[in-house]
Design a protein around this motif. Structure first.
Motif, PDB file in Angstrom:
ATOM      1  N   UNK A  13       0.859  -1.185   0.000  1.00 26.12           N
ATOM      2  CA  UNK A  13       0.000   0.000   0.000  1.00 26.12           C
ATOM      3  C   UNK A  13       0.895   1.235   0.000  1.00 26.12           C
ATOM      4  N   UNK A  14       0.362   2.341  -0.485  1.00 22.45           N
ATOM      5  CA  UNK A  14       1.161   3.570  -0.539  1.00 22.45           C
ATOM      6  C   UNK A  14       1.529   4.031   0.868  1.00 22.45           C
ATOM      7  N   UNK A  15       0.649   3.791   1.843  1.00 22.27           N
ATOM      8  CA  UNK A  15       0.948   4.152   3.229  1.00 22.27           C
ATOM      9  C   UNK A  15       2.128   3.350   3.772  1.00 22.27           C
ATOM     10  N   UNK A  16       2.141   2.038   3.487  1.00 26.61           N
ATOM     11  CA  UNK A  16       3.217   1.191   3.990  1.00 26.61           C
ATOM     12  C   UNK A  16       4.534   1.534   3.289  1.00 26.61           C
ATOM     13  N   UNK A  17       4.476   1.817   1.987  1.00 27.67           N
ATOM     14  CA  UNK A  17       5.683   2.200   1.257  1.00 27.67           C
ATOM     15  C   UNK A  17       6.254   3.505   1.809  1.00 27.67           C
ATOM     16  N   UNK A  18       5.373   4.460   2.119  1.00 29.42           N
ATOM     17  CA  UNK A  18       5.826   5.731   2.703  1.00 29.42           C
ATOM     18  C   UNK A  18       6.420   5.493   4.092  1.00 29.42           C
ATOM     19  N   UNK A  19       5.802   4.588   4.854  1.00 26.52           N
ATOM     20  CA  UNK A  19       6.321   4.260   6.188  1.00 26.52           C
ATOM     21  C   UNK A  19       7.711   3.640   6.080  1.00 26.52           C
ATOM     22  N   UNK A  20       7.922   2.769   5.097  1.00 26.92           N
ATOM     23  CA  UNK A  20       9.247   2.163   4.904  1.00 26.92           C
ATOM     24  C   UNK A  20      10.297   3.224   4.593  1.00 26.92           C
ATOM     25  N   UNK A  21       9.947   4.189   3.749  1.00 22.17           N
ATOM     26  CA  UNK A  21      10.888   5.264   3.416  1.00 22.17           C
ATOM     27  C   UNK A  21      11.222   6.084   4.659  1.00 22.17           C
ATOM     28  N   UNK A  22      10.203   6.394   5.432  1.00 22.67           N
ATOM     29  CA  UNK A  22      10.409   7.180   6.651  1.00 22.67           C
ATOM     30  C   UNK A  22      11.285   6.431   7.645  1.00 22.67           C
ATOM     31  N   UNK A  23      11.015   5.150   7.817  1.00 21.04           N
ATOM     32  CA  UNK A  23      11.801   4.328   8.739  1.00 21.04           C
ATOM     33  C   UNK A  23      13.263   4.299   8.307  1.00 21.04           C
ATOM     34  N   UNK A  24      13.502   4.120   7.021  1.00 15.89           N
ATOM     35  CA  UNK A  24      14.888   4.078   6.552  1.00 15.89           C
ATOM     36  C   UNK A  24      15.576   5.430   6.766  1.00 15.89           C
ATOM     37  N   UNK A  25      14.876   6.524   6.462  1.00 15.79           N
ATOM     38  CA  UNK A  25      15.472   7.853   6.636  1.00 15.79           C
ATOM     39  C   UNK A  25      15.828   8.105   8.098  1.00 15.79           C
ATOM     40  N   UNK A  26      14.945   7.720   9.002  1.00 11.00           N
ATOM     41  CA  UNK A  26      15.217   7.932  10.430  1.00 11.00           C
ATOM     42  C   UNK A  26      16.368   7.049  10.903  1.00 11.00           C
ATOM     43  N   UNK A  27      16.426   5.825  10.393  1.00 14.37           N
ATOM     44  CA  UNK A  27      17.520   4.906  10.744  1.00 14.37           C
ATOM     45  C   UNK A  27      18.857   5.499  10.282  1.00 14.37           C
ATOM     46  N   UNK A  28      18.914   5.940   9.031  1.00 12.77           N
ATOM     47  CA  UNK A  28      20.158   6.492   8.490  1.00 12.77           C
ATOM     48  C   UNK A  28      20.552   7.774   9.218  1.00 12.77           C
ATOM     49  N   UNK A  29      19.585   8.631   9.495  1.00  9.99           N
ATOM     50  CA  UNK A  29      19.859   9.882  10.206  1.00  9.99           C
ATOM     51  C   UNK A  29      20.386   9.605  11.601  1.00  9.99           C
ATOM     52  N   UNK A  30      19.798   8.629  12.266  1.00  7.15           N
ATOM     53  CA  UNK A  30      20.231   8.291  13.623  1.00  7.15           C
ATOM     54  C   UNK A  30      21.660   7.767  13.617  1.00  7.15           C
ATOM     55  N   UNK A  31      21.988   6.896  12.683  1.00  8.83           N
ATOM     56  CA  UNK A  31      23.358   6.370  12.622  1.00  8.83           C
ATOM     57  C   UNK A  31      24.363   7.468  12.295  1.00  8.83           C
ATOM     58  N   UNK A  32      23.971   8.402  11.438  1.00  5.28           N
ATOM     59  CA  UNK A  32      24.878   9.491  11.076  1.00  5.28           C
ATOM     60  C   UNK A  32      25.098  10.473  12.228  1.00  5.28           C
ATOM     61  N   UNK A  33      24.211  10.453  13.213  1.00  2.04           N
ATOM     62  CA  UNK A  33      24.315  11.388  14.338  1.00  2.04           C
ATOM     63  C   UNK A  33      25.444  11.029  15.305  1.00  2.04           C
ATOM     64  N   UNK A  34      25.951   9.793  15.234  1.00  3.44           N
ATOM     65  CA  UNK A  34      27.017   9.395  16.153  1.00  3.44           C
ATOM     66  C   UNK A  34      28.341   9.997  15.710  1.00  3.44           C
ATOM     67  N   UNK A  35      29.065  10.541  16.681  1.00  2.00           N
ATOM     68  CA  UNK A  35      30.355  11.160  16.411  1.00  2.00           C
ATOM     69  C   UNK A  35      31.448  10.119  16.236  1.00  2.00           C
ATOM     70  N   UNK A  36      32.632  10.554  15.857  1.00  2.00           N
ATOM     71  CA  UNK A  36      33.747   9.625  15.636  1.00  2.00           C
ATOM     72  C   UNK A  36      34.199   8.911  16.908  1.00  2.00           C
ATOM     73  N   UNK A  37      33.948   9.489  18.069  1.00  2.00           N
ATOM     74  CA  UNK A  37      34.330   8.843  19.327  1.00  2.00           C
ATOM     75  C   UNK A  37      33.221   7.943  19.864  1.00  2.00           C
ATOM     76  N   UNK A  38      32.124   7.780  19.123  1.00  2.00           N
ATOM     77  CA  UNK A  38      31.011   6.935  19.547  1.00  2.00           C
ATOM     78  C   UNK A  38      30.809   5.740  18.616  1.00  2.00           C
TER      79      UNK A  38
END
Length: 172
Positions: A98-123
């Motif tokens: 469904x378009x809702x589930x596809x949009x949810x998958x995109x959002x989940x991936x974006x939040x996952x990638x953003x969260x991982x990128x938030x960690x500094x080099x000492x973390x």
């Protein structure tokens, strides 16, 4: 001369033994559902008066990450169950997302990638723990859905191979 494990991620220096023990307990626990005793120990260690402010801050960061991963992991499990209900556990009722589930998958991936990128080099140690906890759930969603972007191939699950400073990487 360069040592084999020179660029390995090191844990922060924690001088207070109580904070160190809670830190190790948090890093060793599964973050799918944090054990009650570990949560209580972490809250106690964070509220205590100590000279080791850097150690307390490291513990605070790990505790925040553990709570965030627990919540985000719950969302991923809910999506997995919804997907299984929709198409069947073995895929017997395959149909377009469904378009809702596809949009949810995109959002989940974006939040996952953003969260991982938030960690500094000492973390790096914390980033690896988050990848380990969430990566398998993200890979499961990727395996069950076709037509996802190539960025989903960047999701990894890291696990130690038993050798100091080395790891085995499994890609989606």
């Amino acid at each position: 001369m360069r040592y084999f494990s020179e660029d390995a991620a090191h844990l922060p220096d924690i001088n207070d033994t109580e904070i160190l023990n809670v830190f190790k307990d948090l890093m060793a626990a599964s973050w799918d559902e944090l054990p009650y005793s570990v949560v209580q120990d972490a809250k106690k260690a964070l509220s205590k008066n100590t000279d080791d402010k850097a150690g307390q801050e490291a513990l605070r960061n790990v505790f925040r990450a553990a709570e965030a991963v627990e919540e985000f992991g719950g969302i991923l499990i809910t999506m997995k169950m919804e997907l299984d209900d929709s198409i069947g556990v073995s895929g017997e009722n395959v149909k377009p997302l469904s378009s809702e589930f596809a949009a949810a998958l995109k959002t989940v991936f974006q939040r996952y990638a953003t969260y991982l990128d938030a960690f500094g080099p000492n973390e790096t140690y914390l980033r690896k723990k988050v990848e380990n906890e969430l990566g398998s759930k993200m890979i499961y969603l990727k395996m069950r859905c076709s037509g996802l972007g190539s960025e989903w191939g960047k999701i990894t699950v890291l696990g130690t191979s038993g050798l100091s400073g080395s790891y085995v990487e499994q890609r989606a």
